[in-house]
Design a protein around this motif. Sequence first.
Motif: not given
Length: 219
Positions: A4-5, A10-11, A110-111, A117-120
């Motif tokens: 996710y990160q 990339l975005l 979105v980024p 999300i990547g921290q969950q």
Amino acid sequence: MKTYQVLSALLQYPEQDLVEALPELGTCLTTHEGALTQLGALFVHLATTPLIDLQQQYVMTFDRNPSHSLHLFEHIHGESRDRGQAMVDLLAEYSRHGLQMVGNDLPDFVPLFLEFIGQQDEQEARRLLGDAIHVLAHIGRKLAANGSPYACVFALLETMSPVVAEVLSEPPVRDMDEALETFGPGADGVEPLLKTMAGARSITQPINFYPKAAAAQRT
């Protein structure tokens, strides 16, 4: 959770730091089977295109084309007043997970959402992705239709989601100018969209990324 990160990075608006970090970002994806292959065209594009061209393309893709907007709620609520409440609800979700926003990004960028999300943990990350996948897939389809190299990011997110993305209807166009033109001010002089806010909810409601019935779960 590193995937996710990486997708978040990339975005982001392309800077030299991003270009230089591409090998490291690629290494982070080796633990996610098939991810690097699916994103390969974007990595090549970012690595081989002059930075000034990348930046111009990014602006034209995401900032000048509303159908590609990286703001989730724009694709659901358009310019309606519901978008503001949705932002408040999402901020409350971030706060509930201990995230305090800094900088000028809106919470539905979105980024930022992908970084969150990547921290969950995995279960919570999948739940959050499933909530948003309908909008994310909608953006991806628009990008793919225009041949954007960024479409692969959203295609990968679809494969990661526990929920099957449904087709998203176009957002309502209910900005103040249109409402006044259509309905005019009321007898009391109150603008029409402000009337609909009377007695609005004051407590935090669940985030709703998709206004239709519950979507099908992947098996």
